[in-house]
Design a protein around this motif. Structure first.
Motif, PDB file in Angstrom:
ATOM      1  N   LEU A  89      -6.553  -3.237  -1.008  1.00 18.70           N
ATOM      2  CA  LEU A  89      -5.715  -3.350   0.186  1.00 18.70           C
ATOM      3  C   LEU A  89      -6.296  -2.548   1.352  1.00 18.70           C
ATOM      4  N   HIS A  90      -6.839  -1.375   1.053  1.00 15.65           N
ATOM      5  CA  HIS A  90      -7.488  -0.599   2.116  1.00 15.65           C
ATOM      6  C   HIS A  90      -8.597  -1.425   2.772  1.00 15.65           C
ATOM      7  N   ALA A 145      -4.907  -0.551  -4.655  1.00 20.11           N
ATOM      8  CA  ALA A 145      -4.852   0.193  -3.393  1.00 20.11           C
ATOM      9  C   ALA A 145      -6.195   0.135  -2.681  1.00 20.11           C
ATOM     10  N   LEU A 189       0.830  -1.201   0.000  1.00 24.21           N
ATOM     11  CA  LEU A 189       0.000   0.000   0.000  1.00 24.21           C
ATOM     12  C   LEU A 189       0.867   1.254   0.000  1.00 24.21           C
TER      13      LEU A 189
END
Length: 1023
Positions: A716-717, A713, A685
């Motif tokens: 992954l968040h 991203a 990230l």
């Protein structure tokens, strides 16, 4: 700067527990650990005072008075007691070195203590000049100006100079040129105006074939003599320089076997450039064909004529440092000595690339932070000014352009295009069979019109001529024919074959094969084992190398490798490049690398990385890309990833965005090998957050890499249980906009607004996303509402944060989009006023990405509504700002509007330009496709091709329906009506025009309605 060396005891002495340095960088160590207190000014003065008069008793009163002249006697004695106490605590076994006798003190060196000054004097006394020179690490106590220190410093310096002269003379007499270079260069560092040293250096360089470097040494000496003493060099020095120049001219072109026509072309290119016509010379061909030789000869001739030459080379094996060749050019003597003329603003920018400028100019202003990649154009301009400051014709050389960094390539283009009357020639060698080299050549041929010299193999006669030059005698005819047949006329292969013994008549038969590798290997096999091992270390370094790094990586000392390095030079494996060495040719390096086992190669990469790390411990940023490459090759993935990330941060600080992207992509590939888990996700990230802005700044939002970056991203968040940040949401939203996925863009825009409770920039960007999304959909009232909301909420103090997160500032962009919306809403006067404000705001912000978008939409406004606008000027303004960005969206819009400009001027060749632009839009930038097709249809209408025009409109209408991009729907129907009328179907045209009016009314667009009504009225009047 003189290198400080650790002093070892004389042969036969015991282990050194204490080492004290009073030469150069003063300090001390106990058992190998630095003791900071031994480096304090008064401690070093005390040590020097005692050491320099060893075995002589000195009164405490006198010492106290000398060390504390401004204190009263009692306080000075107290201070001395404390200092002696500190010394005793710092040195084990103090009785070995400090003796006290009441009020007296003296130094008595024991076997466990080594002091460089003592070692220097002892070595001179026993005639061991090499040890004496090794002990002399620089001036005695360089920061002290006590009278007794100054006198002793000068005496010791003279002794060091005398010793260096003697060892340099002995090395020259013994034909050991590597030692001559080492000793004379060090001597000139101590005594820059020592002419005998300069002559020895010039002679050694000449014997090694480095005449240009020898003459540069002379020029440096002559300039310094004139500047500091208003004197000319001694007759003997000047005569030597004259002989070298004459010899160079005589050897020059005659050694360019069978390249006389190519030499004339190269010389003509230089003559034109030096006369005030900036240009580019590209020498292309396969490896070993003689490209570098031709350009080196040009550089040698240019230097002999008194003009300036700056040289650089790119390397395949090592990661390309950002601005690598540019930094080499700026540090070259002809350029560096003139940088003080460019002014503080330019020097401030150049200090990003050349940190040493801040030491030379300590009052330079602090450079603006590198958080705004748009400031890159300031650095480009500063580099351009710095190179032009040379004040005389300048030859800029890049060897192996195919491996050069993109920043240098772009700088070359800007330099030639923006300064056409400058006396500058950019001369490059390039392997055109490499994809990267061919790509740059193709672009330069389109934009710079370079002089291109294509080198091919030598013919039979030229092969024989070259072999005779290398061998020093003519080859027998049969051998010459065989050599040409089996080498295919490749100059490198010819040279290597002859050096390996071909045609020598020796009993050992030299077999030729279809590869250079076999011949080179035969020569390498004759190296001594130690020299071969050293060559393997050098080859693994992958680029030019310094002796200290080579020695450190090999686990040896510089003195220890001197003979082996000299052997490599004597057999032409390496050549001297001033303060560094390099392989004579990449093929030699490649051959050495192929012979190293994988296990040993990994070990060597690790040793090299650790040597580089130690050598540059004060600032790893500039060398981190090299470190990462070596750690990666050594199988140390985690250390490589750390180095790649650090290298990317360094590249970003230098606005080297392409390098930053490439380095982060390598780090991400390495991360794929890590085990799954939260820590890995955190690292990924972080890397994705770092790569997003440079990706957008260099390639725009429409490229697939941007979508993949922000989608990953976002994943992954959510996996880490975090709310996505505004940069991720905005990146995905803008990619959705430019790829015409308006439902997704709207969803993400509302998510941004939801973040706005605690983040004003997120709310502004959310309204911007919604505003442009609604515009493309044709809901102009909603678009205006959101764009006005973004403009009202925006605060100028947020500009740096917007640029850092999103690569552009929203105010100018929102105003330019608002201007278009106002046009469609029937308020052209408001649209013009708002667009002028957008241009002013963007220009004041000085962010090229923002200025580029604003200028592009200013040109689109002029294309849609020509009344009161200068389309040609608007297109030119947009192209000026965006051409250097190499972003497909800008390039395509510029081509589209250029074609429309030509069509409006009556040049129907512009139709082909519009077609090409629309085809590119269809593949990579679909957002502007409707606009492109509408202009193409209008162009075909003007050309009297209704059938072709209606086919284009049908294509556009299908696109509009498929993607919901309705903003030009009424205009497409209006154009179709006119095309129907042109084809003879005025009734159908009238019906379609009425449909255009109804559509414009539904879209609440008075401007589209009025255009459709004008067409409807005209068609009805003809019925």
């Amino acid at each position: 700067m003189v290198t400080t060396t650790v002093v070892e005891p004389a042969s036969g002495a015991g282990r050194v527990d204490v080492a004290i340095r009073l030469f150069g960088e003063v300090g001390g160590a106990v058992d190998g650990h630095v003791v900071p207190v031994l480096a304090t000014p008064r401690m070093t003065r005390l040590l020097a005072r005692l050491v320099l008069e060893a075995d002589v008793w000195v009164s405490r009163e006198q010492l106290a008075r000398e060390l504390w002249p401004d204190s009263d006697a009692a306080q000075a004695r107290t201070n001395l007691r404390k200092l002696l106490h500190t010394l005793r605590r710092s040195i084990p076994g103090p009785s070995d070195v400090i003796e006290t006798g009441g009020s007296l003190v003296r130094w008595s060196t024991g076997p466990a203590v080594s002091v460089d000054v003592v070692a220097f004097r002892d070595a001179l006394a026993r005639g061991d000049l090499a040890s004496a020179i090794s002990s002399y690490g620089g001036e005695l106590l360089p920061g002290c100006d006590d009278e007794w220190v100054v006198a002793e410093r000068e005496r010791l310096r003279r002794l060091a100079v005398e010793a260096l002269v003697n060892v340099a003379d002995a090395a020259a007499a013994g034909g050991r040129d590597v030692e001559v270079l080492v000793h004379t260069r060090r001597l000139l560092e101590i005594e820059p105006l020592h002419e005998r040293a300069c002559r020895l250096l010039m002679q050694a360089l000449s014997r090694r074939g480095e005449r240009s470097e020898a003459l540069r040494s002379y020029d440096c000496l002559a300039a310094r003599l004139a500047r500091e003493l208003a004197m000319a060099p001694e007759p003997a020095t000047a005569a030597l320089a004259d002989r070298l120049r004459r010899a160079g001219r005589e050897e020059g072109v005659t050694s360019l076997v069978a390249r006389r026509a190519e030499w004339r072309a190269a010389h003509d290119a230089w003559r034109a450039a030096s006369g005030g016509r900036a240009g580019v010379l590209c020498v292309a061909g396969e490896a070993g064909i003689g490209k570098s030789r031709l350009v080196e000869e040009l550089g040698r001739r240019v230097g002999q004529d008194g003009d300036a030459v700056a040289y650089s080379r790119a390397y395949e094996a090592a990661s390309r440092p950002p601005w690598g060749s540019v930094i080499d050019w700026l540090r070259s003597r002809p350029v560096a000595r003139c940088l003080d003329t460019v002014g503080p603003a330019c020097l401030t920018e150049l200090a990003r690339l050349l940190p040493e400028l801040r030491l030379a100019y300590p009052d330079l202003p602090v450079a603006p932070p590198a958080t705004d990649p748009g400031r890159r154009h300031h650095l480009l301009d500063a580099v351009r000014r710095g190179l032009l400051a040379a004040g005389r014709p300048l030859l800029l050389v890049v060897d192996d352009l195919q491996w050069c960094d993109t920043d240098t390539v772009e700088l070359c283009e800007i330099l030639v295009r923006s300064s056409p009357a400058a006396p500058i020639l950019v001369a490059v060698t390039v392997r055109d069979e490499e994809a990267a080299g061919a790509q740059v050549l193709d672009r330069w041929r389109r934009h710079l019109a370079p002089t291109t010299i294509a080198l091919g193999p030598l013919d039979r006669a030229a092969t024989a001529e070259m072999a005779a030059l290398v061998a020093g005698r003519a080859l027998p005819p049969r051998d010459a024919v065989r050599l040409w047949t089996e080498t295919d006329g490749n100059p490198l292969f010819i040279v290597e074959a002859v050096r390996a013994g071909f045609g020598s008549g020796a009993p050992a038969h030299v077999a030729l094969t279809p590869t250079v590798h076999a011949v080179i290997t035969a020569r390498l096999d004759r190296l001594s084992p130690a020299a071969r091992d050293l060559a393997e270390v050098a080859a693994t370094i992958g680029r030019e190398f310094s002796a200290p790094v080579l020695a450190m990586a090999a686990g040896r000392t510089e003195d220890d490798i001197a003979d082996d390095l000299d052997e490599l030079w004597r057999v032409h494996v390496v050549r001297d490049r001033g303060r560094a060495y390099d392989f004579s040719h990449d093929r030699l390096r490649d051959s050495v690398l192929r012979s190293i086992s994988p296990t040993r190669r990994r070990k060597l990469h690790r040793c090299i990385a650790e040597a580089i790390e130690l050598q540059h411990a004060d600032d790893l940023g500039p060398v981190s890309a090299r470190l990462a490459t070596h750690f990666d090759a050594a199988g140390l993935g985690r250390r490589a990833l750390e180095a790649y990330e650090r290298a990317a941060q360094h590249a970003y600080r230098l606005f080297a965005l392409d390098a930053c992207i490439a380095l982060l992509q390598r780090a991400l590939r390495l991360l794929n090998e890590w085990p799954r888990g939260e820590h890995r996700d955190e690292v990924e990230l972080r890397l994705l957050a770092a790569i997003g802005v440079p990706l957008v700044a260099r390639r725009g939002y429409g490229v697939p890499e941007v979508r993949r970056c922000y989608e990953r991203a976002l994943t992954l968040h959510r996996r880490l249980g975090r709310r996505p940040g505004p940069s991720v949401l905005r990146g995905l939203a803008l990619h959705a906009v430019v790829t015409c996925r308006f439902d997704l863009a709207e969803e993400l825009g509302w998510e941004l607004i939801a973040l706005g409770d605690g983040d004003r920039t997120a709310r502004v960007e959310g309204d911007y996303v919604l505003g442009v999304t609604q515009f493309w959909r044709g809901t102009f009232a909603a678009s205006e509402r959101h764009l006005l909301a973004a403009v009202d909420l925006y605060r100028i103090e947020d500009a740096p944060l917007h640029v850092e997160r999103y690569a552009q500032d929203p105010l100018g962009v929102c105003l330019s989009r608002l201007a278009l919306t106002q046009l469609f809403r029937g308020r052209p006067t408001d649209a013009d006023r708002t667009m002028r404000k957008a241009v002013r705001v963007a220009t004041e912000l000085d962010n090229p990405m923002t200025v580029g978008y604003v200028r592009a939409f200013e040109a689109i406004l002029a294309a849609l509504e020509p009344e009161g606008h200068d389309l040609a000027a608007a297109v030119a303004a947009a192209d000026t700002v965006t051409s250097a960005m190499h972003i497909d969206y800008f390039a395509t819009i510029a081509d589209l509007l250029s074609g429309w400009r030509d069509v409006r001027a009556g040049d129907h060749r512009g139709l082909a330009t519009i077609r090409r632009a629309t085809e590119r839009m269809r593949r990579i930038q679909p957002l502007a496709l409707t606009l492109g097709l509408s202009l193409l249809a209008r162009g075909l209408l003007r050309a009297g091709e209704p059938a072709a025009g209606r086919a284009v409109v049908a294509d556009a209408l299908q696109w509009t329906d498929q993607y919901g991009q309705r903003y030009l729907l009424a205009e497409l129907l209006r154009i179709d009506a006119e095309l129907l009328a042109l084809s003879g179907d005025r009734t159908g045209g009238t019906r379609t025009a009425q449909q255009a009016v109804d559509t414009a009314v539904a879209l609440e667009s008075p401007w589209l309605r009025d255009r459709a009504l004008a067409t409807l009225t005209e068609l009805r009047s003809g019925l």
